[in-house]
Write an enzyme that holds these catalytic residues in place. Sequence first.
Site, PDB file in Angstrom:
ATOM      1  N   GLY A  13     -14.154 -41.235  21.090  1.00  0.00           N
ATOM      2  CA  GLY A  13     -14.072 -40.763  22.471  1.00  0.00           C
ATOM      3  C   GLY A  13     -14.547 -41.740  23.530  1.00  0.00           C
ATOM      4  N   SER A  14     -14.590 -43.054  23.198  1.00  0.00           N
ATOM      5  CA  SER A  14     -15.076 -43.987  24.223  1.00  0.00           C
ATOM      6  C   SER A  14     -14.096 -44.083  25.405  1.00  0.00           C
ATOM      7  CB  SER A  14     -15.362 -45.370  23.633  1.00  0.00           C
ATOM      8  OG  SER A  14     -14.169 -46.010  23.276  1.00  0.00           O
ATOM      9  N   ASN A  15     -12.808 -43.936  25.142  1.00  0.00           N
ATOM     10  CA  ASN A  15     -11.851 -43.940  26.267  1.00  0.00           C
ATOM     11  C   ASN A  15     -11.966 -42.672  27.105  1.00  0.00           C
ATOM     12  OD1 ASN A  15      -9.970 -46.345  26.446  1.00  0.00           O
ATOM     13  ND2 ASN A  15      -9.947 -45.928  24.245  1.00  0.00           N
ATOM     14  N   MET A  90      -4.751 -39.091  17.027  1.00  0.00           N
ATOM     15  CA  MET A  90      -4.061 -39.672  15.879  1.00  0.00           C
ATOM     16  C   MET A  90      -2.979 -38.723  15.352  1.00  0.00           C
ATOM     17  SD  MET A  90      -5.012 -42.515  15.992  1.00  0.00           S
ATOM     18  CE  MET A  90      -6.143 -43.871  15.875  1.00  0.00           C
ATOM     19  N   ARG A  91      -2.062 -38.375  16.246  1.00  0.00           N
ATOM     20  CA  ARG A  91      -1.042 -37.395  15.914  1.00  0.00           C
ATOM     21  C   ARG A  91       0.168 -37.651  16.810  1.00  0.00           C
ATOM     22  NH1 ARG A  91      -2.117 -32.800  12.892  1.00  0.00           N
ATOM     23  NH2 ARG A  91      -4.313 -33.278  12.695  1.00  0.00           N
ATOM     24  N   ILE A  93       3.351 -36.692  19.036  1.00  0.00           N
ATOM     25  CA  ILE A  93       3.761 -35.545  19.848  1.00  0.00           C
ATOM     26  C   ILE A  93       5.257 -35.670  20.089  1.00  0.00           C
ATOM     27  CG2 ILE A  93       3.531 -34.476  22.126  1.00  0.00           C
ATOM     28  CD1 ILE A  93       0.643 -35.399  22.141  1.00  0.00           C
ATOM     29  N   ASN A 107      -0.621 -42.643  27.182  1.00  0.00           N
ATOM     30  CA  ASN A 107      -1.328 -43.009  25.954  1.00  0.00           C
ATOM     31  C   ASN A 107      -1.916 -44.395  26.131  1.00  0.00           C
ATOM     32  OD1 ASN A 107      -2.091 -42.903  23.157  1.00  0.00           O
ATOM     33  ND2 ASN A 107      -0.343 -44.230  22.681  1.00  0.00           N
ATOM     34  N   HIS A 109      -2.981 -47.731  23.816  1.00  0.00           N
ATOM     35  CA  HIS A 109      -2.750 -48.276  22.478  1.00  0.00           C
ATOM     36  C   HIS A 109      -3.364 -49.680  22.405  1.00  0.00           C
ATOM     37  CE1 HIS A 109      -0.811 -48.670  18.621  1.00  0.00           C
ATOM     38  NE2 HIS A 109      -0.429 -49.882  18.980  1.00  0.00           N
TER      39      HIS A 109
HETATM   40  C1  GAR Z   1      -8.657 -46.836  20.773  1.00  0.00           C
HETATM   41  O1  GAR Z   1      -8.707 -48.181  20.390  1.00  0.00           O
HETATM   42  C2  GAR Z   1      -7.230 -46.428  21.094  1.00  0.00           C
HETATM   43  O2  GAR Z   1      -6.511 -47.430  21.737  1.00  0.00           O
HETATM   44  C3  GAR Z   1      -6.700 -46.170  19.703  1.00  0.00           C
HETATM   45  O3  GAR Z   1      -7.732 -45.483  19.051  1.00  0.00           O
HETATM   46  C4  GAR Z   1      -8.979 -45.912  19.592  1.00  0.00           C
HETATM   47  C5  GAR Z   1      -9.767 -44.699  20.029  1.00  0.00           C
HETATM   48  O4  GAR Z   1     -11.060 -45.065  20.410  1.00  0.00           O
HETATM   49  N1  GAR Z   1      -5.494 -45.417  19.739  1.00  0.00           N
HETATM   50  C6  GAR Z   1      -4.483 -45.608  18.902  1.00  0.00           C
HETATM   51  O5  GAR Z   1      -4.496 -46.444  18.023  1.00  0.00           O
HETATM   52  C7  GAR Z   1      -3.296 -44.687  19.108  1.00  0.00           C
HETATM   53  N2  GAR Z   1      -2.099 -45.271  18.608  1.00  0.00           N
HETATM   54  P1  GAR Z   1     -11.964 -44.055  21.235  1.00  0.00           P
HETATM   55  O6  GAR Z   1     -11.947 -42.732  20.454  1.00  0.00           O
HETATM   56  O7  GAR Z   1     -13.315 -44.690  21.234  1.00  0.00           O
HETATM   57  O8  GAR Z   1     -11.369 -43.919  22.594  1.00  0.00           O
END
Ligand code: GAR
Length: 197
Positions: A13-15, A90-91, A93, A107, A109
Site C-alpha cells: 500500500g505504499s502507492n 494483483m487482479r 479487471i 493503474n 505499473h
Molecule cells: C508497485 O510497484 C506497483 O507498481 C505494482 O505493485 C507494487 C505495489 O506496491 N503493481 C503492479 O505490478 C501491477 N501490475 P505498493 O503496494 O507498495 O503500492
Amino acid sequence: METKIAVLASGAGSNFKALVEGDTGPGRVDILLTDNENAGALELAAELGVESKYLYPGKYRTRFGIKEEKIWAEFLLDRGVGLVCLAGLMRIIKGPLLDAFQGRMMNIHPSLLPAFPGLDAQGQALNYGVKIAGCTVHYVDSGTDTGPIILQNSVPVFESDQRDSLAERILVKEHRIYSQAVKAHCLGRAVYSRVVR
Ligand code: GAR
C-alpha cells in the site's frame, strides 16, 4: 469540484499512502478497497485515518468472479466514486468494474510500458538487461497493463542491482507520478497517448 477517489490495492500500500499524502488537486482519497484480508494497506489506512474495506473477489486467483466484480462496481458507484486508482491490485479487471469506470480508472505499473507488462516487471527488466527502467501511470482498458499512458518516469539500472534494489528505486518515482497523474485527471488536464492497435 472534488473527485472522490477509491484506491484498490492487494499489498503493502505504499502507492495508496502516496496518494493520500500527495498533492492530488481536487481529488481526495475516500476509501481503500482490498481483495486481500492481510494487505499491509489495511494497516496503513487505519494509521492514515482513511476508511477501508475488504471485499470478496471471488474464487479465482488473478481475476474477479463476474458476480463479485459487479458487487465491487455497485459498491463504488453507490458511494459516488469518480476515479478508481489501482495501486498494486494483483487482479485483472475486464467486466462490470471496467465498464462502470472506463476512462475513470488508472493503474500504476513498475515498468516503462509497453515494455514488461504483467507480473514481476522489475525482474523482467533486469533479465532483459535494460539500462533504463521506470514506471507508468495509464488508464485501464481490457488488456493487461495496456491503455492510454498518462505519465512515465525513468530510473537508471546499475550493474549491482538486484530485483529489490531496482524495485525500491522505481517505487520512489511511482509515488511521485501517481499523485501528479491523479491531479491532472481531476483538473481535466490529463494528456494521454493515443493507443493504436
Ligand atoms: C508497485 O510497484 C506497483 O507498481 C505494482 O505493485 C507494487 C505495489 O506496491 N503493481 C503492479 O505490478 C501491477 N501490475 P505498493 O503496494 O507498495 O503500492
